[in-house]
Design a protein around this motif. Structure first.
Motif, mmCIF file in Angstrom:
data_model
loop_
_atom_site.group_PDB
_atom_site.id
_atom_site.type_symbol
_atom_site.label_atom_id
_atom_site.label_comp_id
_atom_site.label_asym_id
_atom_site.label_seq_id
_atom_site.Cartn_x
_atom_site.Cartn_y
_atom_site.Cartn_z
ATOM 1 N N ASP A 154 35.433 38.477 44.893
ATOM 2 C CA ASP A 154 35.781 39.330 46.030
ATOM 3 C C ASP A 154 36.928 40.242 45.583
ATOM 4 O O ASP A 154 38.050 39.772 45.391
ATOM 5 C CB ASP A 154 36.204 38.485 47.226
ATOM 6 C CG ASP A 154 36.475 39.324 48.471
ATOM 7 O OD1 ASP A 154 36.562 40.559 48.353
ATOM 8 O OD2 ASP A 154 36.602 38.732 49.560
ATOM 9 N N PRO A 155 36.645 41.536 45.395
ATOM 10 C CA PRO A 155 37.705 42.441 44.911
ATOM 11 C C PRO A 155 38.936 42.461 45.808
ATOM 12 O O PRO A 155 40.042 42.733 45.321
ATOM 13 C CB PRO A 155 37.009 43.813 44.922
ATOM 14 C CG PRO A 155 35.544 43.512 44.879
ATOM 15 C CD PRO A 155 35.370 42.221 45.613
ATOM 16 N N SER A 156 38.764 42.179 47.092
ATOM 17 C CA SER A 156 39.904 42.202 48.008
ATOM 18 C C SER A 156 40.718 40.918 47.970
ATOM 19 O O SER A 156 41.839 40.874 48.493
ATOM 20 C CB SER A 156 39.423 42.453 49.443
ATOM 21 O OG SER A 156 38.635 41.359 49.902
ATOM 22 N N LYS A 157 40.144 39.864 47.359
ATOM 23 C CA LYS A 157 40.842 38.582 47.285
ATOM 24 C C LYS A 157 40.723 38.003 45.875
ATOM 25 O O LYS A 157 40.042 37.000 45.653
ATOM 26 C CB LYS A 157 40.264 37.590 48.301
ATOM 27 C CG LYS A 157 40.391 38.054 49.754
ATOM 28 C CD LYS A 157 39.750 37.052 50.693
ATOM 29 C CE LYS A 157 39.849 37.509 52.138
ATOM 30 N NZ LYS A 157 39.174 36.542 53.063
ATOM 31 N N PRO A 158 41.341 38.636 44.903
ATOM 32 C CA PRO A 158 41.242 38.136 43.520
ATOM 33 C C PRO A 158 41.837 36.749 43.368
ATOM 34 O O PRO A 158 42.832 36.419 44.011
ATOM 35 C CB PRO A 158 42.037 39.176 42.718
ATOM 36 C CG PRO A 158 42.956 39.805 43.713
ATOM 37 C CD PRO A 158 42.232 39.799 45.025
ATOM 38 N N GLN A 159 41.203 35.948 42.542
ATOM 39 C CA GLN A 159 41.674 34.584 42.274
ATOM 40 C C GLN A 159 41.797 34.414 40.764
ATOM 41 O O GLN A 159 40.916 33.851 40.116
ATOM 42 C CB GLN A 159 40.714 33.559 42.874
ATOM 43 C CG GLN A 159 40.540 33.691 44.379
ATOM 44 C CD GLN A 159 39.633 32.622 44.945
ATOM 45 O OE1 GLN A 159 39.786 31.432 44.651
ATOM 46 N NE2 GLN A 159 38.676 33.035 45.768
#
Length: 539
Positions: A349-354
């Motif tokens: 998820d580009p908006s929630k990098p892990q």
């Protein structure tokens, strides 16, 4: 039917499919099937990136995750093999093959499938002699050794493929079969890639395992990638008897997926018009998997495949027509591969990098279903069991070592590997360079110096996207240029300029220019395959 063949994709799926769309718009040519010869990079998330044998700064998500998540769907059925730039933990979930996304199928460590009556086989990975006789023992989290050995070809896969008797139409390998360069325009290859000379002259460039399969299977077409240069060859096989019809293989290696490169080829393949449009199991291959199931090894101990040397009670694992018939009956003569893709990991998820997501060893439901259906061993399940058994043994051995240390005052420290691969060396003996190489010369014309062991000279000219003619011109090295001009004038092939995309291309890893004097020559050759990025900018 029309088959598109791609070289190293390096995760640039959007770019690859956009090129196919451009082909249709400009020339009204729509392929029925896309084949990719490795370095596909089916990266789903940050954990998958950590399972690629490249330094952290060269780990790019690219665009596969959009197809994995369902945001996009491959516009054409895509079948691929693994190379040496892969999310090994993802592909390891599917040792017998399976869907990595809707309409995108991985052939497994080795595999054979059918599409519209065309028989397609392949073997994943690259050859390294020190791992060739080991079992598939690796699993995430990988250490600095297993992150590379995970994609090394094993002898059991070659042995399985050598049990096949029925003809193969298309075969794919990532690295080239050793010696294939002797059947193409070797002079032009060395002119463009001079750093190949020592290995070509010593006949050590390429995979001996792939060469063995080429001589055994004698497929009509053999496609490869890996060396990032386009090259064609024509190999006339020797017959085993006077009654056997002569066979020949058209070999084609393709460049990597980058703008204005020869990474894509369109070929017309004869097919069965009555066959359906679904990807199908190959009955003989399934029968071979069943016959060789007892040979599966998940340890890193080296061992040899059965052979006729007096040491093995059985060495021939090829299957009978009766065994093939039994497979057909098990499937009720319905060979269609089920579309049973299922996500087994979180999607990027580009908006929630892990960035700190860790890889885990997963059992894929597709593999579980496949093994249950045909009575095969789930390799990953066996590895899990071996790990658990090893853990118990390890605890027992540790107690013994502690007792020994108490009595002797010393004990050898156990070997430990850092599972965080972010600090991997920038030099990989298996070639991890990700910089675009310079030079645009097309090496896919080929000829062979006349000799009793070689067929007459053979040549064909290919470009960015080109349709291969049914028959190819024959010429000598001296007549190569004129032959290429005649081919282009004849209009037997179609060229499509590949549009430049704004997306930044995947970069190859360049080693330290000063280098280490202790590095083996093979490493220097790998570095030389890809010129530095600065050199590209000066073109």
């Amino acid at each position: 039917m029309k088959v598109a063949v791609a070289g190293c994709c390096h995760g640039a799926l959007d770019k690859m499919y956009e090129t196919l769309e451009l082909l249709q718009q400009r020339h009204n040519v729509r392929p029925d099937l896309l084949l990719c010869c490795g370095d596909f990079q089916a990266v789903r998330n940050e954990a998958d990136l950590r399972c690629m044998a490249v330094p952290a700064k060269y780990r790019h998500m690219q665009t596969f995750y959009r197809y994995y998540s369902g945001e996009k769907k491959a516009p054409v059925l895509t079948v691929f093999i693994g190379g040496n730039h892969e999310a090994s933990n993802h592909l390891q979930e599917l040792p017998y093959g399976g869907w990595v996304a809707p309409n995108i199928y991985y052939l497994g460590y080795a595999g054979v499938v059918r599409f519209r009556g065309v028989r397609i086989g392949g073997i994943s990975g690259i050859f390294k002699s020190h791992d060739y006789r080991k079992g598939h023992f690796e699993c995430p989290p990988y250490n600095q050794q297993t992150i590379r050995s995970a994609y090394h070809v094993r002898n059991i896969e070659v042995f399985k493929l050598k049990q096949l008797k029925r003809p193969i139409d298309i075969f794919m390998s990532h690295d080239w079969p050793r010696s294939i360069y002797h059947y193409g325009n070797k002079k032009q290859l060395l002119k463009m890639k001079s750093f190949f000379r020592q290995e070509v002259e010593s006949n050590t460039l390429g995979s001996p395992a792939a060469s063995e399969l080429l001589q055994h299977l004698k497929p009509t077409y053999w496609f490869s990638a890996h060396l990032h240069v386009k090259f064609a060859a024509f190999m006339q096989h020797q017959t085993n008897s006077k009654e056997e019809l002569p066979k020949a293989t058209k070999f084609l290696a393709l460049d990597k997926c980058l703008p204005h490169r020869d990474f894509l080829q369109i070929i017309d393949i004869e097919h069965d018009p009555s066959a359906g449009d679904s990807l199908e199991y190959d009955a003989e291959w399934i029968a071979v998997l069943k016959a060789t199931n007892s040979l599966i090894n998940v340890t890193q101990s080296s061992w040899n495949m059965p052979e006729k040397n007096g040491l093995h009670a059985k060495w021939d694992y090829s299957v009978t027509e009766e065994a093939i018939k039994e497979v057909l009956e098990e499937l009720n003569h319905n060979l269609k591969i089920p579309c049973n893709f299922m996500q087994t990991a979180a999607c990027y998820d580009p908006s929630k990098p892990q960035k700190h997501m860790e890889p885990v060893h997963s059992i894929n439901p597709q593999t579980t279903e496949f093994c249950a259906q045909f009575g095969l061993t789930d390799i990953n399940d066996r590895i899990q069991q071996a790990k658990e058994e090893g853990s118990v043994r390890g605890e027992y051995e540790e107690e013994e070592e502690e007792e020994e240390m108490d009595s002797t005052g010393s004990a050898e420290e156990p070997s430990e590997y850092n599972t965080d691969n972010s600090g991997l060396s920038s030099i990989n003996p298996d070639e991890i360079m990700l910089d675009e190489e310079g030079g645009d010369e097309d090496l896919s014309t080929c000829s062979v110096d006349p000799s009793p062991d070689h067929p007459p000279d053979f040549s064909a000219s290919f470009s960015d996207i080109r349709i291969m003619p049914d028959s190819m011109a024959v010429s000598s090295d001296d007549a190569m240029d004129s032959t290429n001009e005649e081919l282009e004038k004849s209009g037997v092939s179609k060229q499509v300029e590949e549009k430049s995309l704004s997306e930044r291309p995947l970069k190859r890893i360049g080693g330290n220019e000063n280098g280490n004097s202790g590095i083996k020559k093979i490493k220097r050759r790998n570095q030389a395959i890809y010129a530095a990025e600065d050199e590209d900018k000066t073109e």
